[in-house]
Design a protein around this motif. Structure first.
Motif, PDB file in Angstrom:
ATOM      1  N   ASP A 222       0.840  -1.199   0.000  1.00 37.27           N
ATOM      2  CA  ASP A 222       0.000   0.000   0.000  1.00 37.27           C
ATOM      3  C   ASP A 222       0.875   1.250   0.000  1.00 37.27           C
ATOM      4  O   ASP A 222       1.811   1.376   0.806  1.00 37.27           O
ATOM      5  N   GLU A 223       0.582   2.190  -0.901  1.00 33.53           N
ATOM      6  CA  GLU A 223       1.411   3.390  -1.030  1.00 33.53           C
ATOM      7  C   GLU A 223       1.440   4.210   0.250  1.00 33.53           C
ATOM      8  O   GLU A 223       2.492   4.692   0.676  1.00 33.53           O
ATOM      9  N   GLY A 224       0.295   4.369   0.865  1.00 34.22           N
ATOM     10  CA  GLY A 224       0.237   5.152   2.097  1.00 34.22           C
ATOM     11  C   GLY A 224       1.080   4.530   3.197  1.00 34.22           C
ATOM     12  O   GLY A 224       1.731   5.238   3.980  1.00 34.22           O
ATOM     13  N   GLU A 225       1.094   3.210   3.230  1.00 33.68           N
ATOM     14  CA  GLU A 225       1.838   2.517   4.283  1.00 33.68           C
ATOM     15  C   GLU A 225       3.338   2.681   4.098  1.00 33.68           C
ATOM     16  O   GLU A 225       4.062   3.013   5.032  1.00 33.68           O
TER      17      GLU A 225
ATOM     18  N   GLY B 196       9.046  10.456  -2.722  1.00 35.54           N
ATOM     19  CA  GLY B 196       9.711  11.749  -2.633  1.00 35.54           C
ATOM     20  C   GLY B 196       8.745  12.878  -2.321  1.00 35.54           C
ATOM     21  O   GLY B 196       9.060  13.775  -1.523  1.00 35.54           O
ATOM     22  N   ALA B 197       7.565  12.821  -2.932  1.00 37.57           N
ATOM     23  CA  ALA B 197       6.565  13.849  -2.655  1.00 37.57           C
ATOM     24  C   ALA B 197       6.136  13.813  -1.193  1.00 37.57           C
ATOM     25  O   ALA B 197       5.978  14.865  -0.547  1.00 37.57           O
ATOM     26  N   ALA B 198       5.953  12.600  -0.648  1.00 37.61           N
ATOM     27  CA  ALA B 198       5.553  12.478   0.754  1.00 37.61           C
ATOM     28  C   ALA B 198       6.640  13.021   1.680  1.00 37.61           C
ATOM     29  O   ALA B 198       6.346  13.678   2.690  1.00 37.61           O
ATOM     30  N   LEU B 199       7.903  12.767   1.347  1.00 43.16           N
ATOM     31  CA  LEU B 199       8.992  13.248   2.193  1.00 43.16           C
ATOM     32  C   LEU B 199       9.158  14.765   2.098  1.00 43.16           C
ATOM     33  O   LEU B 199       9.455  15.427   3.098  1.00 43.16           O
ATOM     34  N   CYS B 200       8.977  15.315   0.911  1.00 41.79           N
ATOM     35  CA  CYS B 200       9.064  16.772   0.759  1.00 41.79           C
ATOM     36  C   CYS B 200       7.972  17.469   1.558  1.00 41.79           C
ATOM     37  O   CYS B 200       8.187  18.543   2.147  1.00 41.79           O
ATOM     38  N   GLU B 201       6.809  16.850   1.607  1.00 43.82           N
ATOM     39  CA  GLU B 201       5.708  17.420   2.381  1.00 43.82           C
ATOM     40  C   GLU B 201       5.981  17.316   3.878  1.00 43.82           C
ATOM     41  O   GLU B 201       5.682  18.240   4.648  1.00 43.82           O
TER      42      GLU B 201
ATOM     43  N   CYS C  71       4.882   4.955   2.306  1.00 48.69           N
ATOM     44  CA  CYS C  71       5.243   6.376   2.400  1.00 48.69           C
ATOM     45  C   CYS C  71       5.360   6.805   3.861  1.00 48.69           C
ATOM     46  O   CYS C  71       6.284   7.547   4.237  1.00 48.69           O
ATOM     47  N   ALA C  72       4.434   6.336   4.705  1.00 44.20           N
ATOM     48  CA  ALA C  72       4.508   6.650   6.130  1.00 44.20           C
ATOM     49  C   ALA C  72       5.775   6.055   6.746  1.00 44.20           C
ATOM     50  O   ALA C  72       6.440   6.680   7.584  1.00 44.20           O
ATOM     51  N   ALA C  73       6.135   4.849   6.317  1.00 46.16           N
ATOM     52  CA  ALA C  73       7.370   4.225   6.807  1.00 46.16           C
ATOM     53  C   ALA C  73       8.592   5.025   6.380  1.00 46.16           C
ATOM     54  O   ALA C  73       9.558   5.177   7.141  1.00 46.16           O
ATOM     55  N   ALA C  74       8.566   5.562   5.161  1.00 43.71           N
ATOM     56  CA  ALA C  74       9.679   6.371   4.671  1.00 43.71           C
ATOM     57  C   ALA C  74       9.839   7.647   5.493  1.00 43.71           C
ATOM     58  O   ALA C  74      10.958   8.078   5.798  1.00 43.71           O
TER      59      ALA C  74
ATOM     60  N   LEU D 193      10.662   4.260 -10.864  1.00 47.05           N
ATOM     61  CA  LEU D 193      10.674   5.716 -11.030  1.00 47.05           C
ATOM     62  C   LEU D 193       9.406   6.354 -10.473  1.00 47.05           C
ATOM     63  O   LEU D 193       9.442   7.430  -9.845  1.00 47.05           O
ATOM     64  N   GLU D 194       8.289   5.685 -10.681  1.00 52.95           N
ATOM     65  CA  GLU D 194       7.022   6.187 -10.141  1.00 52.95           C
ATOM     66  C   GLU D 194       7.019   6.118  -8.621  1.00 52.95           C
ATOM     67  O   GLU D 194       6.524   7.033  -7.937  1.00 52.95           O
ATOM     68  N   MET D 195       7.609   5.053  -8.063  1.00 47.30           N
ATOM     69  CA  MET D 195       7.720   4.947  -6.603  1.00 47.30           C
ATOM     70  C   MET D 195       8.599   6.051  -6.038  1.00 47.30           C
ATOM     71  O   MET D 195       8.301   6.630  -4.980  1.00 47.30           O
ATOM     72  N   ASN D 196       9.690   6.366  -6.737  1.00 48.90           N
ATOM     73  CA  ASN D 196      10.546   7.471  -6.308  1.00 48.90           C
ATOM     74  C   ASN D 196       9.757   8.766  -6.211  1.00 48.90           C
ATOM     75  O   ASN D 196       9.898   9.531  -5.245  1.00 48.90           O
ATOM     76  N   ARG D 197       8.923   9.014  -7.224  1.00 52.31           N
ATOM     77  CA  ARG D 197       8.136  10.255  -7.236  1.00 52.31           C
ATOM     78  C   ARG D 197       7.122  10.287  -6.100  1.00 52.31           C
ATOM     79  O   ARG D 197       6.980  11.296  -5.404  1.00 52.31           O
ATOM     80  N   ILE D 198       6.444   9.152  -5.868  1.00 51.26           N
ATOM     81  CA  ILE D 198       5.404   9.104  -4.828  1.00 51.26           C
ATOM     82  C   ILE D 198       6.019   9.281  -3.440  1.00 51.26           C
ATOM     83  O   ILE D 198       5.544  10.095  -2.626  1.00 51.26           O
TER      84      ILE D 198
END
Length: 415
Positions: free
Chosen positions: A85-88, A129-134, A90-93, A122-127
């Motif tokens: 899950d992307e949200g999961e 990365g956006a969460a970390l920038c926020e 991303c939260a771990a990152a 590459l798409e995972m990097n973008r997703i």
């Protein structure tokens, strides 16, 4: 559900081709033994890594530190394991980057192995990365030389996310390079030499030559402490002790004073070689460093080597004392070696030892006493103690009576 585990990275093992699984399996076995004090629930191979999970799913830095001391481990990461899950992930990152300490720049490195996950890296990097920038608006992205790299690795239906890694001792798993017999004293050099060949995958069987009965048995206890200090690396299976004091006295009375040390060393190597034959070991190991003392010149090393046919490895031959002491600090043997203890090295030492022995003089001195009978007697009197730190160690089959003598368990004296 997100859990915390230790992700073990290796380096040389990954280059082993068709034999790679053998090295990986041995490393898993060694980790099981090294991590017995911890509540580990599983240690499993996963796509170029080994995952160490705990019963409470909360791996700690203490667990990671123990793993880093096991030979074969190049690096250990405290990682989060979650689903796809992307949200999961991303939260771990975000959590992983928040634990990375002080940093100004970061980047994301996503990759996939053995998975059918539809997202491209590459798409995972973008997703991510956006969460970390926020989450970290004051930090900057630097894809070339970042202070911190957040790894997002999708493998076998799970995602492993981590940012912090620490180096291990490297090398190869103990038990993948055969068995060696090492000459172990309570000084700085030989414990480091033992650890170094163990780090290259060898199972080590140390032999300590004690000055007993001419000295106390303090050095024997220190050697046992040294073996215990090496337990996190799991390199030692058995310690042999040879009471050598009386035989040194005989040698000192029979040979020229300047050649005593060379005679001691030749007898010691022959005894160690006999033990190595019984153990099925393929080489001897010493802690000698070229030119450090009188017995360690090229001429004297050659004169000592002539006494045995088995290869003699000297892993410290090009090291100076400061390098050896630094290594002793890192492997936990330094404080033990600082304790003074009389042993065979302090007995009957010549005032002016020969530094460039001629082989003809050495052989003449060698024939001036019954060295064959002396070696027989020393092997007959050898004592031993087994240790449980090395899963690859296997004692000689059956009793040693079939080899003319049986080795007695080492009991030692009072501390």
């Amino acid at each position: 559900m997100t859990e915390r585990l230790c992700l073990v990275h290796y380096h040389e093992i990954g280059l082993k081709g068709k034999n790679r699984s053998t090295f990986e399996n041995q490393l898993v076995t060694n980790l099981h033994r090294a991590l017995r004090p911890f509540p580990v629930s599983s240690i499993a191979r996963i796509s170029g890594h080994i995952a160490v999970e705990t019963e409470d799913r909360r791996a700690t830095e203490e667990l990671a530190a123990a793993i880093r001391r096991v030979p074969g481990v190049a690096r250990v990461s405290l990682a989060y394991k979650c689903g796809l899950d992307e949200g999961e992930y991303c939260a771990a990152a975000v959590r992983a980057l928040g634990e990375a300490g002080d940093f100004a720049t970061f980047k994301v490195h996503a990759r996939r192995s053995s998975t059918t996950y539809e997202r491209h890296s590459l798409e995972m990097n973008r997703i991510v990365g956006a969460a970390l920038c926020e989450a970290f608006p004051e930090k900057k992205v630097d894809v070339h030389t970042p202070d911190v790299t957040v790894i997002v690795h999708v493998v076998q239906g799970s995602t492993f996310v981590y940012a912090a890694s620490a180096p291990g001792v490297g090398g190869l798993p103990v038990g993948t390079a055969g068995k060696v017999v090492t000459l172990l004293s309570s000084g700085f050099d030989s414990p480091v030499a033992t650890w170094m060949v163990g780090r290259r995958g060898a199972t080590c069987v140390p032999v300590h030559f004690s000055g007993r009965p001419m000295t106390s048995d303090t050095s024997e206890w220190l050697c046992q402490d040294l073996v215990d200090a090496l337990a996190p690396a799991g390199v030692v299976g058995r310690l042999y002790v040879v009471p050598f004091g009386e035989r040194q006295r005989e040698i000192s009375l029979a040979v020229p004073q300047s050649l005593r040390i060379i005679m001691y060393r030749r007898v010691m190597l022959q005894v160690a070689e006999r033990i190595a034959r019984l153990e099925g070991a393929k080489a001897l190991v010493t802690g000698e460093s070229l030119g450090q003392v009188a017995s360690q010149t090229l001429d004297n090393i050659a004169a000592v080597n002539e006494a045995v046919t088995m290869p003699v490895l000297r892993p410290l031959i090009g090291s100076d004392k400061q390098e050896i002491i630094a290594r002793a600090h890192s492997i936990g043997t330094y404080d033990i070696c600082c304790q003074t203890a009389p042993d065979c090295c302090t007995l009957f030492m010549p005032r002016r030892p020969e530094t460039h022995a001629r082989i003809a003089d050495v052989l003449e001195a060698w024939e001036s006493f019954d060295h064959a009978a002396m070696v027989d007697e020393l092997v007959d009197r050898v004592e031993w103690r087994d240790f449980s730190q090395c899963p690859s160690y296997h004692a000689p089959r059956g009793t040693l009576r079939e080899h003319h003598r049986e080795l007695a368990p080492f009991s030692g004296g009072e501390r």
